[in-house]
Design a protein around this motif. Structure first.
Motif, PDB file in Angstrom:
ATOM      1  N   PRO A  33       0.929  -1.027  -0.126  1.00  0.00           N
ATOM      2  CA  PRO A  33       0.034   0.039  -0.235  1.00  0.00           C
ATOM      3  C   PRO A  33       0.851   1.283   0.054  1.00  0.00           C
ATOM      4  CG  PRO A  33      -0.650  -1.404   1.501  1.00  0.00           C
ATOM      5  CD  PRO A  33       0.462  -2.144   1.295  1.00  0.00           C
ATOM      6  N   PRO A  34       0.417   2.227  -0.556  1.00  0.00           N
ATOM      7  CA  PRO A  34       1.254   3.554  -0.760  1.00  0.00           C
ATOM      8  C   PRO A  34       1.755   3.971   0.821  1.00  0.00           C
ATOM      9  CG  PRO A  34      -0.555   3.872  -2.159  1.00  0.00           C
ATOM     10  CD  PRO A  34      -0.785   2.441  -1.236  1.00  0.00           C
ATOM     11  N   ILE A  35       1.026   4.152   1.511  1.00  0.00           N
ATOM     12  CA  ILE A  35       1.257   4.296   3.036  1.00  0.00           C
ATOM     13  C   ILE A  35       2.444   3.578   3.502  1.00  0.00           C
ATOM     14  CG2 ILE A  35      -0.533   3.041   4.135  1.00  0.00           C
ATOM     15  CD1 ILE A  35       1.037   6.608   5.116  1.00  0.00           C
ATOM     16  N   VAL A  36       2.330   2.402   3.260  1.00  0.00           N
ATOM     17  CA  VAL A  36       3.495   1.438   3.813  1.00  0.00           C
ATOM     18  C   VAL A  36       4.919   1.832   3.155  1.00  0.00           C
ATOM     19  CG1 VAL A  36       4.240  -0.909   3.958  1.00  0.00           C
ATOM     20  CG2 VAL A  36       1.822  -0.224   4.394  1.00  0.00           C
ATOM     21  N   TRP A  37       4.905   1.997   1.865  1.00  0.00           N
ATOM     22  CA  TRP A  37       5.992   2.309   1.114  1.00  0.00           C
ATOM     23  C   TRP A  37       6.414   3.636   1.409  1.00  0.00           C
ATOM     24  CZ3 TRP A  37      10.090   0.463  -0.486  1.00  0.00           C
ATOM     25  CH2 TRP A  37      10.691   1.112  -1.627  1.00  0.00           C
ATOM     26  N   ALA A  38       5.444   4.760   1.801  1.00  0.00           N
ATOM     27  CA  ALA A  38       5.898   5.965   2.305  1.00  0.00           C
ATOM     28  C   ALA A  38       6.788   5.768   3.677  1.00  0.00           C
ATOM     29  CB  ALA A  38       4.745   6.793   2.244  1.00  0.00           C
ATOM     30  N   VAL A  39       6.363   4.978   4.486  1.00  0.00           N
ATOM     31  CA  VAL A  39       6.683   4.819   5.987  1.00  0.00           C
ATOM     32  C   VAL A  39       8.169   4.095   5.524  1.00  0.00           C
ATOM     33  CG1 VAL A  39       6.825   3.623   7.841  1.00  0.00           C
ATOM     34  CG2 VAL A  39       4.631   4.797   7.086  1.00  0.00           C
ATOM     35  N   ALA A  40       8.335   3.273   4.583  1.00  0.00           N
ATOM     36  CA  ALA A  40       9.604   2.501   4.422  1.00  0.00           C
ATOM     37  C   ALA A  40      10.635   3.556   3.904  1.00  0.00           C
ATOM     38  CB  ALA A  40       9.472   1.555   3.209  1.00  0.00           C
ATOM     39  N   LEU A  41      10.109   4.348   2.838  1.00  0.00           N
ATOM     40  CA  LEU A  41      11.203   5.546   2.545  1.00  0.00           C
ATOM     41  C   LEU A  41      11.603   6.384   3.528  1.00  0.00           C
ATOM     42  CD1 LEU A  41       9.761   6.634  -1.095  1.00  0.00           C
ATOM     43  CD2 LEU A  41      11.713   5.460  -0.605  1.00  0.00           C
ATOM     44  N   ALA A  42      10.547   6.874   4.392  1.00  0.00           N
ATOM     45  CA  ALA A  42      10.963   7.524   5.533  1.00  0.00           C
ATOM     46  C   ALA A  42      11.993   7.035   6.267  1.00  0.00           C
ATOM     47  CB  ALA A  42       9.680   8.150   6.298  1.00  0.00           C
ATOM     48  N   ALA A  43      11.713   5.800   6.637  1.00  0.00           N
ATOM     49  CA  ALA A  43      12.912   4.971   7.237  1.00  0.00           C
ATOM     50  C   ALA A  43      14.156   5.083   6.928  1.00  0.00           C
ATOM     51  CB  ALA A  43      12.234   3.422   7.772  1.00  0.00           C
ATOM     52  N   ILE A  44      14.245   4.742   5.489  1.00  0.00           N
ATOM     53  CA  ILE A  44      15.413   4.566   4.762  1.00  0.00           C
ATOM     54  C   ILE A  44      16.245   5.943   4.599  1.00  0.00           C
ATOM     55  CG2 ILE A  44      16.613   4.253   2.197  1.00  0.00           C
ATOM     56  CD1 ILE A  44      13.997   2.337   1.890  1.00  0.00           C
ATOM     57  N   GLY A  45      15.495   6.884   4.463  1.00  0.00           N
ATOM     58  CA  GLY A  45      16.042   8.201   4.418  1.00  0.00           C
ATOM     59  C   GLY A  45      16.512   8.634   5.954  1.00  0.00           C
ATOM     60  N   ALA A  46      15.720   8.277   6.770  1.00  0.00           N
ATOM     61  CA  ALA A  46      16.296   8.566   8.283  1.00  0.00           C
ATOM     62  C   ALA A  46      17.568   7.472   8.636  1.00  0.00           C
ATOM     63  CB  ALA A  46      15.305   7.942   9.339  1.00  0.00           C
ATOM     64  N   LEU A  47      17.607   6.613   8.032  1.00  0.00           N
ATOM     65  CA  LEU A  47      18.847   5.581   8.457  1.00  0.00           C
ATOM     66  C   LEU A  47      19.839   6.436   7.759  1.00  0.00           C
ATOM     67  CD1 LEU A  47      20.222   3.229   9.206  1.00  0.00           C
ATOM     68  CD2 LEU A  47      19.524   2.105   7.244  1.00  0.00           C
ATOM     69  N   ALA A  48      19.712   6.697   6.359  1.00  0.00           N
ATOM     70  CA  ALA A  48      21.017   7.326   5.758  1.00  0.00           C
ATOM     71  C   ALA A  48      21.461   8.630   6.150  1.00  0.00           C
ATOM     72  CB  ALA A  48      20.345   7.511   4.265  1.00  0.00           C
ATOM     73  N   LEU A  49      20.335   9.513   6.584  1.00  0.00           N
ATOM     74  CA  LEU A  49      20.938  10.448   7.306  1.00  0.00           C
ATOM     75  C   LEU A  49      21.617  10.541   8.545  1.00  0.00           C
ATOM     76  CD1 LEU A  49      20.790  13.818   7.207  1.00  0.00           C
ATOM     77  CD2 LEU A  49      18.643  13.559   8.281  1.00  0.00           C
ATOM     78  N   ALA A  50      21.154   9.579   9.419  1.00  0.00           N
ATOM     79  CA  ALA A  50      21.658   9.198  10.781  1.00  0.00           C
ATOM     80  C   ALA A  50      23.217   8.646  10.432  1.00  0.00           C
ATOM     81  CB  ALA A  50      20.964   8.093  11.542  1.00  0.00           C
ATOM     82  N   LEU A  51      23.350   7.736   9.442  1.00  0.00           N
ATOM     83  CA  LEU A  51      24.713   7.304   9.298  1.00  0.00           C
ATOM     84  C   LEU A  51      25.689   8.432   8.940  1.00  0.00           C
ATOM     85  CD1 LEU A  51      23.883   4.055   7.592  1.00  0.00           C
ATOM     86  CD2 LEU A  51      24.794   4.301   9.582  1.00  0.00           C
ATOM     87  N   ARG A  52      25.191   9.226   8.084  1.00  0.00           N
ATOM     88  CA  ARG A  52      26.158  10.373   7.522  1.00  0.00           C
ATOM     89  C   ARG A  52      26.515  11.315   8.617  1.00  0.00           C
ATOM     90  NH1 ARG A  52      24.209   7.733   3.663  1.00  0.00           N
ATOM     91  NH2 ARG A  52      24.610   7.863   1.578  1.00  0.00           N
ATOM     92  N   LEU A  53      25.503  11.754   9.295  1.00  0.00           N
ATOM     93  CA  LEU A  53      25.600  12.846  10.429  1.00  0.00           C
ATOM     94  C   LEU A  53      26.575  12.201  11.586  1.00  0.00           C
ATOM     95  CD1 LEU A  53      22.068  14.533  10.758  1.00  0.00           C
ATOM     96  CD2 LEU A  53      24.210  15.332   9.656  1.00  0.00           C
TER      97      LEU A  53
END
Length: 213
Positions: A33-53
Motif C-alpha cells: 500500500p502507498p502508505i506502507v511504502w511511504a513509511v519505508a522510504l522515510a525509514a530509509i531516509g532517516a537511516l541514511a541521514l543518521a549514518l552520515r551525520l
C-alpha cells in the motif's frame, strides 16, 4: 506426430513452471500500500541521514576536521572568488563549475561554516538514497527497493563523500534524481515536461563533469 505432441507437452510444462514461478514471486513480494511504502522510504531516509551525520560527528573531533586540501581547497577558493567578484567568470574552467557555484550559495547562507555545509550534503545524500530506493521499487518490486535503499544508505563511499568538500556528493544526488525521473515517467504518454526535465538534469550533470553529458 508423436514428436510434435511431446514438444507441445514440453512447452506447456515450461509455461506452467514459468507461470507458477511468477505467481510464487508475486505471492512472496506483493505490491505494498502507498502508505506502507511511504513509511519505508522515510525509514530509509532517516537511516541514511543518521549514518552520515554520525560519521561527520566522529570526524569532527579528529585533527582532520575542517582541513581542506587538493581539489577541496580549489573548490573552496573558487566559491570564495565567486562570492567576492560575482557569478560571471573570466577564465577557462578546469573543473566542472556546478559544485563551486552551489558551494558559493551554501557559504553565503551558512556563513562559511564547513560543518553546516557538510550537514547539508548529508541531507541531499540521504535524499539521493530515497530516490534510488523509489526508482528500484518502480522498476521492480517494493522489497527490492527497500533492500537497495538500505544497501545504498550504508554504502561506505557514499557516506564518506558526503563528508568532503568535493563534487562527488552533489553529482551523486543529481544522478539519483535523473534515474528516479526516468523510472517514474510514463514515457509513451509523457508530454513536454518529461523530456524537458530529463534534458535539464543531463545539462546539470554536464556542468558538474563533462563526461556526464
Amino acid at each position: 506426430m508423436g514428436s510434435r505432441t511431446s514438444r507441445k507437452a514440453g512447452t506447456k510444462r515450461r509455461e506452467a513452471r514459468a507461470g507458477g514461478g511468477g505467481a510464487l514471486l508475486a505471492a512472496l513480494a506483493p505490491a505494498w500500500p502507498p502508505i506502507v511504502w511511504a513509511v519505508a522510504l522515510a525509514a530509509i531516509g532517516a537511516l541514511a541521514l543518521a549514518l552520515r551525520l554520525s560519521f561527520q560527528a566522529k570526524v569532527a573531533v579528529t585533527p582532520l576536521a575542517g582541513i581542506l586540501t587538493a581539489d577541496a581547497l580549489v573548490y573552496w577558493r573558487w566559491a570564495g572568488h565567486i562570492l567576492r567578484h560575482g557569478i560571471v567568470g573570466r577564465n577557462l574552467w578546469f573543473f566542472g563549475p556546478l559544485y563551486p557555484y552551489v558551494l558559493a550559495g551554501l557559504r553565503m547562507l551558512a556563513s562559511d561554516s564547513i560543518p553546516t555545509i557538510l550537514a547539508t550534503q548529508a541531507v541531499w545524500g540521504a535524499a539521493a538514497v530515497v530516490l534510488l530506493a523509489d526508482a528500484a521499487r518502480r522498476l521492480t518490486r517494493p522489497l527490492v527497493g527497500l533492500l537497495a535503499g538500505v544497501a545504498v544508505a550504508a554504502y561506505p563511499m557514499a557516506v564518506f563523500f558526503d563528508d568532503l568538500v568535493l563534487m562527488e556528493s552533489l553529482l551523486f544526488f543529481a544522478q539519483a534524481l535523473l534515474l528516479w525521473w526516468v523510472a517514474r515517467t510514463d514515457w509513451p504518454r509523457a508530454r513536454i515536461a518529461g523530456p524537458l526535465v530529463l534534458g535539464a538534469l543531463v545539462g546539470v550533470l554536464a556542468e558538474g563533469r563533462a563526461t556526464a553529458a
